[in-house]
Design a protein around this motif. Structure first.
Motif, PDB file in Angstrom:
ATOM      1  N   ALA A  39      47.130  -3.156  76.011  1.00 57.36           N
ATOM      2  CA  ALA A  39      46.736  -4.313  76.556  1.00 57.36           C
ATOM      3  C   ALA A  39      46.603  -4.366  78.145  1.00 57.36           C
ATOM      4  O   ALA A  39      47.402  -3.781  78.795  1.00 57.36           O
ATOM      5  CB  ALA A  39      47.764  -5.418  76.063  1.00 57.36           C
ATOM      6  N   ASP A  40      45.461  -4.745  78.376  1.00 60.02           N
ATOM      7  CA  ASP A  40      44.815  -4.955  79.837  1.00 60.02           C
ATOM      8  C   ASP A  40      45.003  -6.357  80.202  1.00 60.02           C
ATOM      9  O   ASP A  40      44.455  -7.348  79.622  1.00 60.02           O
ATOM     10  CB  ASP A  40      43.544  -4.368  79.720  1.00 60.02           C
ATOM     11  N   SER A  41      45.799  -6.444  81.281  1.00 64.16           N
ATOM     12  CA  SER A  41      45.900  -7.868  81.862  1.00 64.16           C
ATOM     13  C   SER A  41      45.078  -8.389  82.678  1.00 64.16           C
ATOM     14  O   SER A  41      44.863  -9.501  83.152  1.00 64.16           O
ATOM     15  CB  SER A  41      47.396  -8.116  82.506  1.00 64.16           C
ATOM     16  N   ASP A  42      44.393  -7.264  83.494  1.00 60.61           N
ATOM     17  CA  ASP A  42      43.684  -7.838  84.819  1.00 60.61           C
ATOM     18  C   ASP A  42      42.065  -7.344  84.724  1.00 60.61           C
ATOM     19  O   ASP A  42      41.254  -7.523  85.663  1.00 60.61           O
ATOM     20  CB  ASP A  42      43.929  -6.845  86.036  1.00 60.61           C
ATOM     21  N   GLY A  43      41.635  -6.757  83.646  1.00 65.36           N
ATOM     22  CA  GLY A  43      40.438  -6.958  83.138  1.00 65.36           C
ATOM     23  C   GLY A  43      39.590  -5.618  83.871  1.00 65.36           C
ATOM     24  O   GLY A  43      38.392  -5.370  83.932  1.00 65.36           O
ATOM     25  N   ASP A  44      40.450  -4.396  84.288  1.00 69.65           N
ATOM     26  CA  ASP A  44      39.822  -3.147  84.726  1.00 69.65           C
ATOM     27  C   ASP A  44      39.562  -2.425  83.453  1.00 69.65           C
ATOM     28  O   ASP A  44      39.191  -1.125  83.799  1.00 69.65           O
ATOM     29  CB  ASP A  44      40.936  -2.474  85.671  1.00 69.65           C
ATOM     30  N   GLY A  45      39.959  -2.822  82.316  1.00 65.80           N
ATOM     31  CA  GLY A  45      39.498  -1.872  81.145  1.00 65.80           C
ATOM     32  C   GLY A  45      40.570  -0.903  80.741  1.00 65.80           C
ATOM     33  O   GLY A  45      40.512  -0.161  79.823  1.00 65.80           O
ATOM     34  N   ILE A  46      41.668  -0.908  81.782  1.00 64.75           N
ATOM     35  CA  ILE A  46      43.072   0.211  81.521  1.00 64.75           C
ATOM     36  C   ILE A  46      44.109  -0.982  81.056  1.00 64.75           C
ATOM     37  O   ILE A  46      44.427  -1.739  81.793  1.00 64.75           O
ATOM     38  CB  ILE A  46      42.938   0.866  82.572  1.00 64.75           C
ATOM     39  N   GLY A  47      44.777  -0.285  80.167  1.00 65.25           N
ATOM     40  CA  GLY A  47      45.978  -1.053  79.726  1.00 65.25           C
ATOM     41  C   GLY A  47      47.125  -0.845  80.796  1.00 65.25           C
ATOM     42  O   GLY A  47      47.043  -0.070  81.544  1.00 65.25           O
ATOM     43  N   GLY A  51      50.075  -6.232  80.771  1.00 66.23           N
ATOM     44  CA  GLY A  51      49.563  -6.486  79.470  1.00 66.23           C
ATOM     45  C   GLY A  51      50.629  -6.224  78.137  1.00 66.23           C
ATOM     46  O   GLY A  51      50.543  -7.195  77.134  1.00 66.23           O
ATOM     47  N   ILE A  52      51.285  -5.355  78.480  1.00 61.89           N
ATOM     48  CA  ILE A  52      52.424  -4.955  77.228  1.00 61.89           C
ATOM     49  C   ILE A  52      53.241  -5.953  77.071  1.00 61.89           C
ATOM     50  O   ILE A  52      53.776  -6.496  75.987  1.00 61.89           O
ATOM     51  CB  ILE A  52      53.078  -3.592  77.632  1.00 61.89           C
ATOM     52  N   ARG A  53      53.797  -6.501  78.238  1.00 64.77           N
ATOM     53  CA  ARG A  53      54.774  -7.705  78.349  1.00 64.77           C
ATOM     54  C   ARG A  53      54.139  -8.845  77.523  1.00 64.77           C
ATOM     55  O   ARG A  53      54.853  -9.571  76.779  1.00 64.77           O
ATOM     56  CB  ARG A  53      55.047  -8.047  79.720  1.00 64.77           C
ATOM     57  N   GLN A  54      53.034  -9.304  77.953  1.00 70.22           N
ATOM     58  CA  GLN A  54      52.286 -10.400  77.149  1.00 70.22           C
ATOM     59  C   GLN A  54      52.097 -10.287  75.667  1.00 70.22           C
ATOM     60  O   GLN A  54      52.260 -11.142  74.822  1.00 70.22           O
ATOM     61  CB  GLN A  54      50.955 -10.691  77.896  1.00 70.22           C
ATOM     62  N   ARG A  55      52.130  -8.955  75.335  1.00 66.84           N
ATOM     63  CA  ARG A  55      51.810  -8.681  74.023  1.00 66.84           C
ATOM     64  C   ARG A  55      53.273  -8.277  73.105  1.00 66.84           C
ATOM     65  O   ARG A  55      53.292  -8.011  71.760  1.00 66.84           O
ATOM     66  CB  ARG A  55      50.774  -7.558  73.728  1.00 66.84           C
ATOM     67  N   LEU A  56      54.360  -8.280  73.748  1.00 70.37           N
ATOM     68  CA  LEU A  56      55.698  -8.028  73.112  1.00 70.37           C
ATOM     69  C   LEU A  56      56.054  -9.074  71.759  1.00 70.37           C
ATOM     70  O   LEU A  56      56.699  -8.464  71.047  1.00 70.37           O
ATOM     71  CB  LEU A  56      56.728  -8.007  74.020  1.00 70.37           C
ATOM     72  N   PRO A  57      55.567 -10.367  71.802  1.00 69.82           N
ATOM     73  CA  PRO A  57      55.812 -10.966  70.837  1.00 69.82           C
ATOM     74  C   PRO A  57      55.494 -10.401  69.484  1.00 69.82           C
ATOM     75  O   PRO A  57      56.002 -10.372  68.377  1.00 69.82           O
ATOM     76  CB  PRO A  57      55.347 -12.401  71.025  1.00 69.82           C
ATOM     77  N   HIS A  58      54.138  -9.743  69.618  1.00 70.70           N
ATOM     78  CA  HIS A  58      53.733  -9.159  68.379  1.00 70.70           C
ATOM     79  C   HIS A  58      54.677  -8.153  67.768  1.00 70.70           C
ATOM     80  O   HIS A  58      54.691  -7.940  66.443  1.00 70.70           O
ATOM     81  CB  HIS A  58      52.282  -8.276  68.822  1.00 70.70           C
ATOM     82  N   LEU A  59      55.187  -7.183  68.686  1.00 73.65           N
ATOM     83  CA  LEU A  59      56.109  -6.289  67.947  1.00 73.65           C
ATOM     84  C   LEU A  59      57.323  -6.771  67.622  1.00 73.65           C
ATOM     85  O   LEU A  59      57.744  -6.326  66.724  1.00 73.65           O
ATOM     86  CB  LEU A  59      56.603  -5.404  69.433  1.00 73.65           C
ATOM     87  N   ALA A  60      57.900  -7.912  68.191  1.00 77.39           N
ATOM     88  CA  ALA A  60      59.068  -8.722  67.699  1.00 77.39           C
ATOM     89  C   ALA A  60      58.745  -9.268  66.298  1.00 77.39           C
ATOM     90  O   ALA A  60      59.625  -9.089  65.363  1.00 77.39           O
ATOM     91  CB  ALA A  60      59.505  -9.644  68.729  1.00 77.39           C
ATOM     92  N   GLU A  61      57.383  -9.669  66.080  1.00 74.48           N
ATOM     93  CA  GLU A  61      57.204 -10.448  64.839  1.00 74.48           C
ATOM     94  C   GLU A  61      57.006  -9.184  63.649  1.00 74.48           C
ATOM     95  O   GLU A  61      57.328  -9.328  62.684  1.00 74.48           O
ATOM     96  CB  GLU A  61      55.868 -11.353  65.035  1.00 74.48           C
ATOM     97  N   LEU A  62      56.464  -8.048  64.382  1.00 72.48           N
ATOM     98  CA  LEU A  62      56.234  -7.003  63.187  1.00 72.48           C
ATOM     99  C   LEU A  62      57.468  -6.617  62.801  1.00 72.48           C
ATOM    100  O   LEU A  62      57.436  -6.078  61.438  1.00 72.48           O
ATOM    101  CB  LEU A  62      55.508  -5.717  64.032  1.00 72.48           C
ATOM    102  N   GLY A  63      58.586  -6.733  63.418  1.00 71.33           N
ATOM    103  CA  GLY A  63      60.011  -6.205  63.200  1.00 71.33           C
ATOM    104  C   GLY A  63      60.563  -4.818  63.728  1.00 71.33           C
ATOM    105  O   GLY A  63      61.482  -4.469  62.874  1.00 71.33           O
ATOM    106  N   VAL A  64      59.968  -4.504  64.645  1.00 72.57           N
ATOM    107  CA  VAL A  64      60.330  -3.055  65.186  1.00 72.57           C
ATOM    108  C   VAL A  64      61.942  -3.287  65.813  1.00 72.57           C
ATOM    109  O   VAL A  64      61.897  -4.564  66.313  1.00 72.57           O
ATOM    110  CB  VAL A  64      59.504  -2.504  66.029  1.00 72.57           C
ATOM    111  N   PHE A  94      48.904   0.960  86.558  1.00 72.41           N
ATOM    112  CA  PHE A  94      49.535   0.111  85.473  1.00 72.41           C
ATOM    113  C   PHE A  94      50.498  -0.754  85.939  1.00 72.41           C
ATOM    114  O   PHE A  94      51.114  -1.677  84.991  1.00 72.41           O
ATOM    115  CB  PHE A  94      50.594   1.087  84.713  1.00 72.41           C
ATOM    116  N   GLY A  95      50.478  -1.045  87.181  1.00 79.13           N
ATOM    117  CA  GLY A  95      51.364  -2.103  87.884  1.00 79.13           C
ATOM    118  C   GLY A  95      52.160  -1.730  88.827  1.00 79.13           C
ATOM    119  O   GLY A  95      51.822  -0.847  89.621  1.00 79.13           O
ATOM    120  N   ASP A  96      53.572  -2.098  88.962  1.00 75.85           N
ATOM    121  CA  ASP A  96      54.442  -1.823  90.056  1.00 75.85           C
ATOM    122  C   ASP A  96      55.847  -1.844  89.446  1.00 75.85           C
ATOM    123  O   ASP A  96      55.876  -2.106  88.279  1.00 75.85           O
ATOM    124  CB  ASP A  96      54.282  -2.544  91.180  1.00 75.85           C
TER     125      ASP A  96
END
Length: 538
Positions: A39-47, A51-64, A94-96
């Motif tokens: 997942a890419d948070s800033d629009g540069d085309g690279i995850g 971006g990962i942090r924003q999409r963590l709920p998907h993984l929690a809902e998936l059940g891992v 990727f961030g800091d």
């Protein structure tokens, strides 16, 4: 959330998943995130990490249970981040460090553990140590494998070792010395005979453990120690021997003392921090040595990934793998896809087989690893034009995408989260590799709530795995089954896999819980669809 059409009683327990037993890793389901493609948070085309942090709920809902992140450290990206220039810094792509801290804290808030990659066999050629070594600093050179060449003028490599990526495993420096790199020339191998190397990596591990990570996936865990004298092998095409026979640069006995010291370090921290070996060994018995009680917690089992879609072969691999790890009291790990191999939807010959294989994987004793996007049934992207490919192995192979080396981009195409937009929700801009238009129908948005979707199948299977006491770590038996059908029994539970391209009939073994395809049963007989898997409760 609607349950899949093929699910019966797939809801988790009313009070959520049961408390994890001691040794959470023994039956954990761990989800691999390939950082630049999630997942890419800033629009540069690279995850990136936000971006990962924003999409963590998907993984929690998936059940891992946990997330494994591929390298996000400062790196020139000569090998997708597995060439680390600074082990304590986040690559700006990727961030800091604050983003890393925020991600770990948010994952923990959602009940997810975080495993990060560590790369101890080699550094980047841009690492401060290696830059100093190239400048002639003898202390810095002692941290790597620098040798004089052979021949009258030292013009030949010190031995006949080959790089895993092809060509000699040695590169000559301007002053005439040669340095060892079992992978790319930009990845010089560290010399683990140096105490400074040991001390540095203990410090690096503490740095990330203090930040809160729950463990490490150890890249090339079999590679740090080389045979004394660096002896010749005496044949070509050495990469074909990896995992098949003893080699002087891999799986040397000395690696185990390194892992024992790391286990002591991990055990000194609260919260059951773990070490996971990416290790290739000549046989299952040698691989099991990495997970002895005083060494690492898990070792990847690539034999299962390599197995063909055949009941006899899969049973043999499962039995051999479990016998080896059980002999040292360790759990077995199971995996079907990762960032280096063709996605199993394509490799096994279609989505029906991929869905069935996933259910088999989740029914086996031990721990399971999922690769991002497999829960969506994503296939390998096989038609990427050469001009968009970015896998360094593709360029090293002379632009040859015919083999596994050189075509890893096909399993790294960024995920589709939504059905519309320039990158199907991957980010506000485009994506670093083009996504097939057909993927909009495979997006998380498109599959959520669809009772026939692969995403809902995974969600149901993971919910059942958490709820049923017979799944996860524990015993396994093999009930009698027709030819072409793999049947495995767990306490109070049976899994049947029809590997044939035709329907198979067998006595109903219990109450159906979940099936990868529409199931027909009546009069005490079940008709298993071709290339399908069904879970039964006794």
């Amino acid at each position: 959330m609607p349950q899949p059409q093929y699910a019966v009683n797939a809801d988790p327990a009313a009070d959520g998943s049961p408390a994890a037993p001691a040794g959470w890793w023994r039956d954990a389901v761990i989800y691999q995130v390939y950082v630049r493609s999630f997942a890419d948070s800033d629009g540069d085309g690279i995850g990136d990490l936000p971006g990962i942090r924003q999409r963590l709920p998907h993984l929690a809902e998936l059940g891992v249970d946990a997330v494994w992140l591929t390298p996000f450290y400062a790196s020139p990206q000569a090998d997708g981040g597995y060439d680390v220039a600074d082990y304590r810094a986040v690559d700006p792509r990727f961030g800091d460090l604050q983003d890393a801290d925020d991600l770990v804290r948010e994952a923990h808030r959602l009940g997810l553990r975080v495993i990060v990659d560590i790369v101890p066999n080699h550094t980047s050629d841009q690492h401060a140590w290696f830059r100093a070594a190239l400048e002639g600093d003898e202390a810095a050179r002692a941290r790597y494998h620098f040798r004089a060449g052979q021949g009258s003028e030292g013009e030949l490599p010190p031995n006949d070792w080959e790089s895993v990526f092809g060509g000699p495993a040695w590169t000559r420096t301007p002053d005439g010395a040669w340095y060892l790199h079992l992978f790319a020339p930009e990845q010089p191998d560290l010399n683990w005979d140096s105490q400074e190397v040991h001390d540095e990596f203990e410090s690096v591990l503490r740095f990330w453990l203090d930040l809160g990570v729950d463990g490490f996936r150890i890249d090339v865990a079999h590679g740090m120690v080389k045979a004394e004298g660096l002896p010749d092998i005496g044949r070509k095409e050495q990469a074909q021997l990896i995992g098949a026979q003893e080699l002087p640069f891999f799986d040397q006995d000395g690696v185990h003392e390194i892992h024992r010291s790391w286990r002591r370090l991990l055990d000194s921290y609260e919260g059951e921090r773990v070490g996971v070996a990416e290790a290739w060994a000549p046989d299952a018995g040698r691989l099991a040595l990495y997970v002895r009680p005083d060494e690492l917690h898990q070792a990847f089992n690539f034999q299962f990934l390599r197995a063909s879609w055949d009941a006899v072969e899969m049973r043999a691999v499962i039995e051999e793998s479990m016998a080896a790890t059980t002999s040292v009291g360790a759990p077995t790990t199971w995996v079907l896809s990762n960032h280096d191999v063709v996605r199993h939807t394509t490799r096994l010959g279609g989505l029906d087989r991929a869905r069935a294989a996933a259910m088999l994987l989740l029914a086996l004793p031990g721990s399971a690893y999922l690769y991002q996007g497999e829960e969506l049934g994503l296939p390998e992207v096989t038609d990427l034009p050469d001009e968009v490919r970015q896998d360094p192995a593709f360029f090293r192979s002379g632009h040859d995408a015919s083999g596994q080396e050189g075509r890893r981009d096909g399993c790294r195409v960024p995920l589709p989260w939504e059905s519309e937009g320039p990158s199907y929700g991957f980010g506000p801009g485009g994506s670093w590799l083009p996504q097939p238009e057909a993927w909009k129908e495979l997006s998380v948005e498109a599959q959520t709530g669809d009772p026939r979707s692969t995403l809902e199948l995974y969600r149901s299977a993971l919910a059942l795995r958490h709820r049923l006491p017979g799944l996860g770590d524990g015993p396994l038996e093999w009930p009698e089954a027709p030819e072409g059908v793999l049947a495995l029994g767990r306490p109070g539970f049976v899994c049947t896999v029809n590997t044939l391209d035709e329907e198979v009939e067998l006595p109903v073994p219990g109450r159906p819980l979940l099936s990868s395809a529409p199931l027909d049963f009546s009069g005490g007989q079940a008709r298993l669809p071709a290339n399908s898997c069904t879970w039964w409760e006794l």
